[in-house]
Design a protein around this motif. Structure first.
Motif, PDB file in Angstrom:
ATOM      1  N   ASP A 125       0.914  -1.165  -0.042  1.00  0.00           N
ATOM      2  CA  ASP A 125       0.089  -0.032   0.040  1.00  0.00           C
ATOM      3  C   ASP A 125       0.956   1.433   0.076  1.00  0.00           C
ATOM      4  OD1 ASP A 125      -2.395  -1.386  -0.030  1.00  0.00           O
ATOM      5  OD2 ASP A 125      -2.471  -1.422   2.086  1.00  0.00           O
ATOM      6  N   ASP A 126       1.900   1.274  -0.616  1.00  0.00           N
ATOM      7  CA  ASP A 126       2.958   2.551  -0.712  1.00  0.00           C
ATOM      8  C   ASP A 126       3.312   2.914   0.533  1.00  0.00           C
ATOM      9  OD1 ASP A 126       3.254   2.674  -3.744  1.00  0.00           O
ATOM     10  OD2 ASP A 126       1.424   3.442  -3.842  1.00  0.00           O
ATOM     11  N   ARG A 127       3.309   2.085   1.851  1.00  0.00           N
ATOM     12  CA  ARG A 127       3.481   2.797   2.883  1.00  0.00           C
ATOM     13  C   ARG A 127       4.484   1.744   3.782  1.00  0.00           C
ATOM     14  NH1 ARG A 127       1.191   0.818   7.094  1.00  0.00           N
ATOM     15  NH2 ARG A 127      -0.648  -0.491   7.019  1.00  0.00           N
ATOM     16  N   VAL A 128       4.370   0.262   3.729  1.00  0.00           N
ATOM     17  CA  VAL A 128       5.335  -0.468   4.411  1.00  0.00           C
ATOM     18  C   VAL A 128       6.239  -1.244   3.539  1.00  0.00           C
ATOM     19  CG1 VAL A 128       5.118  -2.631   6.097  1.00  0.00           C
ATOM     20  CG2 VAL A 128       3.162  -0.857   6.122  1.00  0.00           C
ATOM     21  N   VAL A 129       7.443  -1.089   3.812  1.00  0.00           N
ATOM     22  CA  VAL A 129       8.328  -1.855   3.172  1.00  0.00           C
ATOM     23  C   VAL A 129       8.946  -2.915   3.916  1.00  0.00           C
ATOM     24  CG1 VAL A 129      10.573  -1.615   1.668  1.00  0.00           C
ATOM     25  CG2 VAL A 129       8.883   0.441   1.966  1.00  0.00           C
ATOM     26  N   GLN A 130       9.126  -4.263   3.212  1.00  0.00           N
ATOM     27  CA  GLN A 130       9.583  -5.213   3.699  1.00  0.00           C
ATOM     28  C   GLN A 130      11.188  -5.504   3.005  1.00  0.00           C
ATOM     29  OE1 GLN A 130       7.965  -8.745   5.741  1.00  0.00           O
ATOM     30  NE2 GLN A 130       8.911  -9.824   4.330  1.00  0.00           N
ATOM     31  N   PHE A 131      12.360  -5.267   3.659  1.00  0.00           N
ATOM     32  CA  PHE A 131      13.321  -5.556   2.827  1.00  0.00           C
ATOM     33  C   PHE A 131      13.786  -6.943   3.202  1.00  0.00           C
ATOM     34  CE2 PHE A 131      14.120  -1.061   2.972  1.00  0.00           C
ATOM     35  CZ  PHE A 131      14.223  -0.818   1.515  1.00  0.00           C
ATOM     36  N   ASN A 132      13.969  -7.937   2.182  1.00  0.00           N
ATOM     37  CA  ASN A 132      14.378  -9.246   2.231  1.00  0.00           C
ATOM     38  C   ASN A 132      15.986  -9.337   1.931  1.00  0.00           C
ATOM     39  OD1 ASN A 132      11.975 -10.498   2.942  1.00  0.00           O
ATOM     40  ND2 ASN A 132      11.662 -10.370   0.546  1.00  0.00           N
ATOM     41  N   VAL A 133      16.672  -9.608   2.928  1.00  0.00           N
ATOM     42  CA  VAL A 133      18.167  -9.667   2.786  1.00  0.00           C
ATOM     43  C   VAL A 133      18.691 -11.222   2.760  1.00  0.00           C
ATOM     44  CG1 VAL A 133      20.249  -8.864   4.026  1.00  0.00           C
ATOM     45  CG2 VAL A 133      18.432  -7.401   4.364  1.00  0.00           C
ATOM     46  N   PHE A 134      19.703 -11.155   1.794  1.00  0.00           N
ATOM     47  CA  PHE A 134      20.167 -12.700   1.398  1.00  0.00           C
ATOM     48  C   PHE A 134      21.855 -12.246   1.565  1.00  0.00           C
ATOM     49  CE2 PHE A 134      16.167 -12.381  -0.758  1.00  0.00           C
ATOM     50  CZ  PHE A 134      15.526 -13.677  -0.377  1.00  0.00           C
ATOM     51  N   ASP A 135      22.360 -13.304   1.751  1.00  0.00           N
ATOM     52  CA  ASP A 135      23.889 -13.417   1.593  1.00  0.00           C
ATOM     53  C   ASP A 135      24.286 -13.677   0.460  1.00  0.00           C
ATOM     54  OD1 ASP A 135      23.758 -16.389   1.075  1.00  0.00           O
ATOM     55  OD2 ASP A 135      24.334 -16.922   3.236  1.00  0.00           O
ATOM     56  N   GLY A 136      25.604 -13.745   0.194  1.00  0.00           N
ATOM     57  CA  GLY A 136      26.305 -13.739  -1.150  1.00  0.00           C
ATOM     58  C   GLY A 136      25.784 -15.175  -1.919  1.00  0.00           C
ATOM     59  N   ASP A 137      25.499 -16.189  -1.080  1.00  0.00           N
ATOM     60  CA  ASP A 137      24.810 -17.330  -1.980  1.00  0.00           C
ATOM     61  C   ASP A 137      23.412 -17.524  -2.120  1.00  0.00           C
ATOM     62  OD1 ASP A 137      27.767 -18.491  -2.160  1.00  0.00           O
ATOM     63  OD2 ASP A 137      27.649 -19.059   0.035  1.00  0.00           O
ATOM     64  N   GLY A 138      22.830 -16.291  -1.921  1.00  0.00           N
ATOM     65  CA  GLY A 138      21.409 -16.404  -2.132  1.00  0.00           C
ATOM     66  C   GLY A 138      20.643 -16.961  -1.073  1.00  0.00           C
ATOM     67  N   ARG A 139      21.108 -17.315   0.158  1.00  0.00           N
ATOM     68  CA  ARG A 139      20.342 -17.619   1.265  1.00  0.00           C
ATOM     69  C   ARG A 139      19.881 -16.533   2.068  1.00  0.00           C
ATOM     70  NH1 ARG A 139      25.283 -21.207   1.649  1.00  0.00           N
ATOM     71  NH2 ARG A 139      25.842 -19.472   2.913  1.00  0.00           N
ATOM     72  N   TRP A 140      18.494 -16.733   2.438  1.00  0.00           N
ATOM     73  CA  TRP A 140      17.770 -15.611   3.028  1.00  0.00           C
ATOM     74  C   TRP A 140      18.579 -15.541   4.527  1.00  0.00           C
ATOM     75  CZ3 TRP A 140      14.743 -15.787   7.845  1.00  0.00           C
ATOM     76  CH2 TRP A 140      13.926 -14.505   7.918  1.00  0.00           C
ATOM     77  N   VAL A 141      18.823 -14.339   4.866  1.00  0.00           N
ATOM     78  CA  VAL A 141      19.173 -13.916   6.120  1.00  0.00           C
ATOM     79  C   VAL A 141      18.653 -13.392   7.185  1.00  0.00           C
ATOM     80  CG1 VAL A 141      21.409 -12.585   7.255  1.00  0.00           C
ATOM     81  CG2 VAL A 141      21.680 -13.494   4.909  1.00  0.00           C
ATOM     82  N   HIS A 142      17.707 -12.449   6.677  1.00  0.00           N
ATOM     83  CA  HIS A 142      16.733 -11.672   7.598  1.00  0.00           C
ATOM     84  C   HIS A 142      15.730 -10.838   6.904  1.00  0.00           C
ATOM     85  CE1 HIS A 142      20.087  -8.459   7.778  1.00  0.00           C
ATOM     86  NE2 HIS A 142      18.748  -7.501   7.910  1.00  0.00           N
ATOM     87  N   THR A 143      14.988 -10.142   7.606  1.00  0.00           N
ATOM     88  CA  THR A 143      14.043  -9.250   7.227  1.00  0.00           C
ATOM     89  C   THR A 143      14.004  -7.901   7.623  1.00  0.00           C
ATOM     90  OG1 THR A 143      12.546 -10.918   6.316  1.00  0.00           O
ATOM     91  CG2 THR A 143      11.524  -9.091   6.674  1.00  0.00           C
ATOM     92  N   ASP A 144      14.136  -6.823   7.084  1.00  0.00           N
ATOM     93  CA  ASP A 144      13.955  -5.437   7.752  1.00  0.00           C
ATOM     94  C   ASP A 144      12.600  -4.881   7.241  1.00  0.00           C
ATOM     95  OD1 ASP A 144      16.603  -5.636   8.893  1.00  0.00           O
ATOM     96  OD2 ASP A 144      17.246  -4.916   6.791  1.00  0.00           O
TER      97      ASP A 144
END
Length: 174
Positions: A125-144
């Motif tokens: 809704d143009d207001r909440v952003v969820q960044f998905n952070v991955f490591d160099g090998d493409g594994r999910w690390v965390h969410t901001d």
């Protein structure tokens, strides 16, 4: 932030108008895709007529959210020639579309002059952003998760620029 599928589903369900997703990696190494990628490498392809074999519960969630009128769009910035993972992803994207999501592909060379955030993201809704952070090998690390108007504006503008240039899934070949 660690996030479960249930908490992400709740976030997606909370969208009232739009949920957009920008993917910018050429490969991901997420656990829930391992068996599908292995099967794809062995020659197995999803059958358009066998909806029960498609990725559940994700596609059920997409249908639920788009069924209440939320516009879901996904744009993927990809290198060419496409990586093995992108070819795998492309082969199954028809399922996302059948569930109600719109998907476009942008060759990376056409994105050079677009200001992009440093990580993949969802924007609700143009207001909440969820960044998905991955490591160099493409594994999910965390969410901001961020609810900052300036960050949401940056992500919205980036997604809009990518979407405008990107090629519809049915017209894009890998």
């Amino acid at each position: 932030m660690q996030q479960s599928l249930n908490s992400f589903a709740d976030l997606l369900r909370s969208a009232e108008r739009s949920a957009v997703h920008l993917e910018m990696r050429d490969a991901y190494a997420v656990d829930n895709e391992t068996s599908g990628l292995t099967a794809w490498r062995a020659g197995r392809r999803l059958d358009p007529a066998d909806r029960r074999s498609w990725w559940r519960p994700w596609l059920d969630l997409v249908q639920e959210v788009t069924g209440k009128g939320v516009v879901m769009r996904r744009a993927r910035i990809v290198s060419e020639p496409a990586s093995e993972y992108i070819r795998f992803e492309h082969s199954g994207t028809f399922t996302n579309i059948a569930a109600g999501e719109e998907v476009r592909w942008l060759p990376r060379r056409r994105a050079s002059d677009i200001a992009l955030p440093g990580n993949d993201f969802w924007l609700f809704d143009d207001r909440v952003v969820q960044f998905n952070v991955f490591d160099g090998d493409g594994r999910w690390v965390h969410t901001d998760q961020v609810e900052d108007a300036a960050v949401a504006k940056l992500c919205s503008a980036a997604f809009a620029a990518v979407w405008e240039r990107a090629v519809a899934h049915d017209e894009y070949t890998v």
